[in-house]
Design a protein around this motif. Structure first.
Motif, PDB file in Angstrom:
ATOM      1  N   ASN A  27     -30.687 -36.554 -36.981  1.00 36.03           N
ATOM      2  CA  ASN A  27     -31.241 -35.580 -35.927  1.00 36.03           C
ATOM      3  C   ASN A  27     -32.476 -34.912 -36.348  1.00 36.03           C
ATOM      4  OD1 ASN A  27     -29.160 -35.479 -33.606  1.00 36.03           O
ATOM      5  ND2 ASN A  27     -27.990 -35.386 -35.540  1.00 36.03           N
ATOM      6  N   ILE A  28     -33.677 -35.282 -36.240  1.00 38.44           N
ATOM      7  CA  ILE A  28     -35.015 -34.730 -36.360  1.00 38.44           C
ATOM      8  C   ILE A  28     -34.982 -33.350 -36.020  1.00 38.44           C
ATOM      9  CG2 ILE A  28     -37.481 -34.844 -36.136  1.00 38.44           C
ATOM     10  CD1 ILE A  28     -37.023 -37.901 -36.323  1.00 38.44           C
ATOM     11  N   GLY A  29     -35.387 -32.257 -36.831  1.00 37.11           N
ATOM     12  CA  GLY A  29     -35.409 -31.163 -36.130  1.00 37.11           C
ATOM     13  C   GLY A  29     -34.315 -30.172 -36.275  1.00 37.11           C
ATOM     14  N   ILE A  30     -33.056 -30.902 -36.912  1.00 32.28           N
ATOM     15  CA  ILE A  30     -31.978 -29.908 -36.882  1.00 32.28           C
ATOM     16  C   ILE A  30     -32.069 -28.794 -37.652  1.00 32.28           C
ATOM     17  CG2 ILE A  30     -31.232 -31.493 -39.007  1.00 32.28           C
ATOM     18  CD1 ILE A  30     -28.117 -31.085 -37.724  1.00 32.28           C
ATOM     19  N   ILE A  31     -32.950 -28.613 -38.677  1.00 32.36           N
ATOM     20  CA  ILE A  31     -32.803 -27.189 -39.491  1.00 32.36           C
ATOM     21  C   ILE A  31     -33.769 -26.415 -38.709  1.00 32.36           C
ATOM     22  CG2 ILE A  31     -33.803 -26.231 -41.771  1.00 32.36           C
ATOM     23  CD1 ILE A  31     -31.680 -28.345 -42.034  1.00 32.36           C
ATOM     24  N   GLY A  32     -34.751 -26.777 -37.974  1.00 32.40           N
ATOM     25  CA  GLY A  32     -35.398 -25.893 -36.875  1.00 32.40           C
ATOM     26  C   GLY A  32     -34.660 -25.260 -35.981  1.00 32.40           C
ATOM     27  N   ARG A  33     -33.679 -26.164 -35.480  1.00 32.16           N
ATOM     28  CA  ARG A  33     -32.747 -25.702 -34.619  1.00 32.16           C
ATOM     29  C   ARG A  33     -31.934 -24.568 -35.051  1.00 32.16           C
ATOM     30  NH1 ARG A  33     -27.934 -29.542 -32.215  1.00 32.16           N
ATOM     31  NH2 ARG A  33     -26.648 -28.167 -31.051  1.00 32.16           N
ATOM     32  N   GLN A  34     -31.408 -24.947 -36.251  1.00 33.00           N
ATOM     33  CA  GLN A  34     -30.471 -23.989 -37.137  1.00 33.00           C
ATOM     34  C   GLN A  34     -31.164 -22.662 -37.485  1.00 33.00           C
ATOM     35  OE1 GLN A  34     -28.698 -26.240 -40.513  1.00 33.00           O
ATOM     36  NE2 GLN A  34     -26.988 -26.815 -39.089  1.00 33.00           N
ATOM     37  N   ILE A  35     -32.342 -22.911 -37.660  1.00 31.72           N
ATOM     38  CA  ILE A  35     -33.000 -21.515 -37.869  1.00 31.72           C
ATOM     39  C   ILE A  35     -33.114 -20.768 -36.486  1.00 31.72           C
ATOM     40  CG2 ILE A  35     -35.336 -20.496 -38.464  1.00 31.72           C
ATOM     41  CD1 ILE A  35     -35.861 -23.159 -40.171  1.00 31.72           C
ATOM     42  N   ASN A  36     -33.381 -21.347 -35.537  1.00 30.95           N
ATOM     43  CA  ASN A  36     -33.482 -20.759 -34.131  1.00 30.95           C
ATOM     44  C   ASN A  36     -32.097 -20.010 -33.851  1.00 30.95           C
ATOM     45  OD1 ASN A  36     -35.320 -20.167 -31.696  1.00 30.95           O
ATOM     46  ND2 ASN A  36     -33.388 -21.018 -30.861  1.00 30.95           N
ATOM     47  N   ASP A  37     -31.089 -20.898 -33.944  1.00 32.03           N
ATOM     48  CA  ASP A  37     -29.911 -20.320 -33.447  1.00 32.03           C
ATOM     49  C   ASP A  37     -29.529 -19.009 -34.346  1.00 32.03           C
ATOM     50  OD1 ASP A  37     -29.574 -22.201 -31.714  1.00 32.03           O
ATOM     51  OD2 ASP A  37     -28.321 -23.545 -32.836  1.00 32.03           O
ATOM     52  N   ALA A  38     -29.498 -19.206 -35.619  1.00 32.98           N
ATOM     53  CA  ALA A  38     -29.315 -18.141 -36.444  1.00 32.98           C
ATOM     54  C   ALA A  38     -29.924 -16.763 -36.217  1.00 32.98           C
ATOM     55  CB  ALA A  38     -29.259 -18.269 -38.095  1.00 32.98           C
ATOM     56  N   VAL A  39     -31.228 -16.661 -36.009  1.00 33.70           N
ATOM     57  CA  VAL A  39     -31.876 -15.487 -35.606  1.00 33.70           C
ATOM     58  C   VAL A  39     -31.834 -15.216 -34.061  1.00 33.70           C
ATOM     59  CG1 VAL A  39     -34.301 -14.563 -35.682  1.00 33.70           C
ATOM     60  CG2 VAL A  39     -33.535 -16.118 -37.374  1.00 33.70           C
ATOM     61  N   VAL A  40     -31.639 -15.945 -33.245  1.00 35.35           N
ATOM     62  CA  VAL A  40     -31.990 -15.766 -31.768  1.00 35.35           C
ATOM     63  C   VAL A  40     -30.651 -15.677 -31.106  1.00 35.35           C
ATOM     64  CG1 VAL A  40     -32.679 -16.442 -29.549  1.00 35.35           C
ATOM     65  CG2 VAL A  40     -34.158 -17.039 -31.530  1.00 35.35           C
ATOM     66  N   SER A  41     -29.607 -16.339 -31.800  1.00 35.67           N
ATOM     67  CA  SER A  41     -28.455 -16.412 -30.943  1.00 35.67           C
ATOM     68  C   SER A  41     -27.287 -15.522 -31.701  1.00 35.67           C
ATOM     69  CB  SER A  41     -27.724 -17.748 -30.919  1.00 35.67           C
ATOM     70  OG  SER A  41     -28.642 -18.702 -30.017  1.00 35.67           O
TER      71      SER A  41
END
Length: 233
Positions: free
Chosen positions: A179-193
């Motif tokens: 899953n390319i981009g999974i760490i970027g997604r995790q960063i966003n989820d942690a901070v935004v959600s």
């Protein structure tokens, strides 16, 4: 005395049950604060080296405050962390003190004797906590978002909460490698959600080692941080 051994291990371990040991470590932290231009002091996730009862049986038997070995060890580590914090702040209150405990919260209690709930809900222990939430969204034991919430729930004071993310898993675990981009997604989820203050990514070699997959993930991580920077300005 102050030094203990673990079966099958060649090291000598300082026993945190002793006042003298905790003082030695706190003085070492103060020395760093006094003599070096540092922004912070960061501890990894290792505290007690074993759960074996014979590691510190003599010292445990000599005290009368605690009947339960686990509670006693938890208290020893909390005393140590608190003394480190006080020693650093006495030198410079602006130097941050933080811990990066295991992302599996229960492991901190069962194996490390790290009372992370206490440190995140009472003053005088840490400025920030960076749990190693090195789990994918589909992890069967600790799914990523549930684990984010678990850590967010215990931070009830001004302790800053940072998500530690496992970029190294793009080299070893299918959910991350595929899953390319999974760490970027995790960063966003942690901070935004989940309202985390930020994220820290481990480790360097997986992203800067020259692999095509590492380069792909690095782009997504930079993009995620850039979007957060833009949204907070």
């Amino acid at each position: 005395g102050y030094l203990e051994q673990v079966e099958g291990d060649s090291h000598l371990w300082l026993d945190p049950a002793y006042d003298e040991v905790r003082q030695l470590i706190a003085e070492g932290a103060a020395e760093l604060a006094e003599n070096y231009d540092i922004d912070g002091l960061h501890f990894d996730d290792y505290f007690y080296p074993t759960t074996a009862e014979d590691f510190d049986a003599q010292c445990f038997a000599a005290q009368t405050e605690f009947d339960d070995l686990s509670q006693w060890r938890l208290n020893n580590i909390s005393l140590m962390v608190g003394e480190i914090y006080s020693a650093v702040k006495a030198v410079d209150k602006d130097i941050l003190v933080g811990v990066s405990p295991q992302g599996n919260m229960e492991n901190n209690y069962e194996y490390m004797y790290a009372d992370v709930k206490k440190w995140c809900s009472e003053e005088g222990y840490i400025d920030y906590i960076c749990p190693q939430i090195y789990f994918g969204y589909e992890n069967s034991v600790k799914p990523y978002e549930d684990t984010l919430q678990q850590w967010a729930d215990i931070c009830t004071t001004d302790v800053t909460l940072v998500a530690g993310l496992g970029a190294y898993k793009i080299d070893s675990e299918s959910e991350f490698s595929e899953n390319i981009g999974i760490i970027g997604r995790q960063i966003n989820d942690a901070v935004v959600s989940y309202n985390y203050a930020g994220a820290a990514v481990y480790g360097y070699g997986s992203l800067f080692g020259g692999s095509e997959r590492g380069c792909q993930e690095l782009k997504s991580i930079k993009s995620a941080f850039d979007k957060l920077d833009t949204s907070t300005k």
